[in-house]
Write a protein that holds these residues in place. Structure first.
Motif, PDB file in Angstrom:
ATOM      1  N   ASN A 172       8.944   9.436  13.272  1.00 30.03           N
ATOM      2  CA  ASN A 172       7.701   9.472  12.651  1.00 30.03           C
ATOM      3  C   ASN A 172       7.579   8.809  11.165  1.00 30.03           C
ATOM      4  O   ASN A 172       7.017   7.939  10.787  1.00 30.03           O
ATOM      5  CB  ASN A 172       6.475  10.481  12.857  1.00 30.03           C
ATOM      6  CG  ASN A 172       5.133   9.727  12.368  1.00 30.03           C
ATOM      7  OD1 ASN A 172       4.546   9.064  12.722  1.00 30.03           O
ATOM      8  ND2 ASN A 172       4.573  10.618  11.296  1.00 30.03           N
ATOM      9  N   THR A 176       6.768   4.944   9.771  1.00 36.52           N
ATOM     10  CA  THR A 176       5.816   4.662   8.775  1.00 36.52           C
ATOM     11  C   THR A 176       6.639   4.288   7.431  1.00 36.52           C
ATOM     12  O   THR A 176       5.595   4.353   6.386  1.00 36.52           O
ATOM     13  CB  THR A 176       4.711   5.966   8.720  1.00 36.52           C
ATOM     14  OG1 THR A 176       5.693   7.138   8.269  1.00 36.52           O
ATOM     15  CG2 THR A 176       4.319   6.201   9.922  1.00 36.52           C
ATOM     16  N   SER A 178       8.335   6.133   5.666  1.00 38.56           N
ATOM     17  CA  SER A 178       7.984   7.350   4.729  1.00 38.56           C
ATOM     18  C   SER A 178       9.440   7.924   4.224  1.00 38.56           C
ATOM     19  O   SER A 178       9.745   8.643   3.234  1.00 38.56           O
ATOM     20  CB  SER A 178       7.205   8.380   5.336  1.00 38.56           C
ATOM     21  OG  SER A 178       5.870   7.957   5.602  1.00 38.56           O
TER      22      SER A 178
END
Length: 232
Positions: A172, A176, A178
């Protein structure tokens, strides 16, 4: 030759009856009786952790020592570390490890050690720390990205199969934007980098693997060739 051996999990602290990964690390120094120094900074220099290090390595063909920043053996930490053959970094809180290392100048000393051919190795926090970024539980609740030393490009996620939230959280974070794409390692897996490129991936467990994890238009998790060090 610059070497870093990044363990997703395993070694003396997680599987004390399975010496395969730690003996692999010792062998990479090329010495018959290498000097190996343990840095337990991420655990707050836990006495128990340091004792377990000696319990294992005193039985091997090596000269074990440790460096505690809470009880330093000398003011000249650079000379102390640069005469070792292997520096082995333990697990714990990666955020605190990096803060303390920078305050003591160990980030600079360790880069010098790496460039001089001293083998750098470590598990969990001691794996994450060498990369540009890592997935850490240093902040308490949940997993988060953390900027690290950047000796190796990309990001790193240890305990990929050993902790249920690691795989989904890492994927994830990459999806994203990140965290940068990178490498994940199961417990019992060591990714061995030579001059910043993967040289070997070895495991102490028959089915443990390492993966290259990326996101372009979709998430990709490429299983990397992993050699089991034992006999089935």
């Amino acid at each position: 030759m610059k070497q870093i051996i990044a363990l997703g999990g395993g070694g003396f602290s997680m599987e004390p009856e399975n010496p395969l990964l730690d003996r692999y690390i010792l062998h990479q120094s090329g010495k018959t009786n290498p000097k190996i120094c343990f840095l337990a900074t991420a655990s707050g220099d836990s006495d128990n952790y340091i004792s377990r290090f000696y319990h294992f390595f005193e039985k091997q063909d090596c000269q074990p020592s440790h460096l505690s920043l809470f009880n330093p053996p000398t003011r000249d930490l650079e000379s102390f570390l640069l005469e070792k053959d292997i520096i082995y970094v333990g697990g714990g809180n990666t955020k605190n490890l990096l803060v303390l290392w920078r305050a003591w100048g160990l980030d600079t000393i360790l880069k010098k050690a790496w460039e001089q051919g001293i083998v750098l190795a470590g598990i969990s926090a001691g794996s994450i720390c060498w990369f540009e970024e890592g997935v850490t539980d240093s902040y308490g609740d949940g997993l988060a990205p953390l900027k690290c030393l950047g000796f190796l490009k990309g990001s790193n996620c240890p305990h990929y199969d050993g902790e249920s939230e690691r795989r989904p959280s890492y994927q994830n974070l990459i999806a994203t934007n990140s965290i940068t794409p990178g490498y994940a390692a199961d417990d019992g897996v060591a990714i061995h980098f030579v001059d910043q490129e993967i040289s070997h991936i070895v495991s102490s467990r028959p089915n443990a693997k390492a993966y290259k994890v990326n996101f372009d238009t979709e998430m990709t998790e490429m299983e990397l060739e992993t050699k089991f060090l034992g006999t089935l």
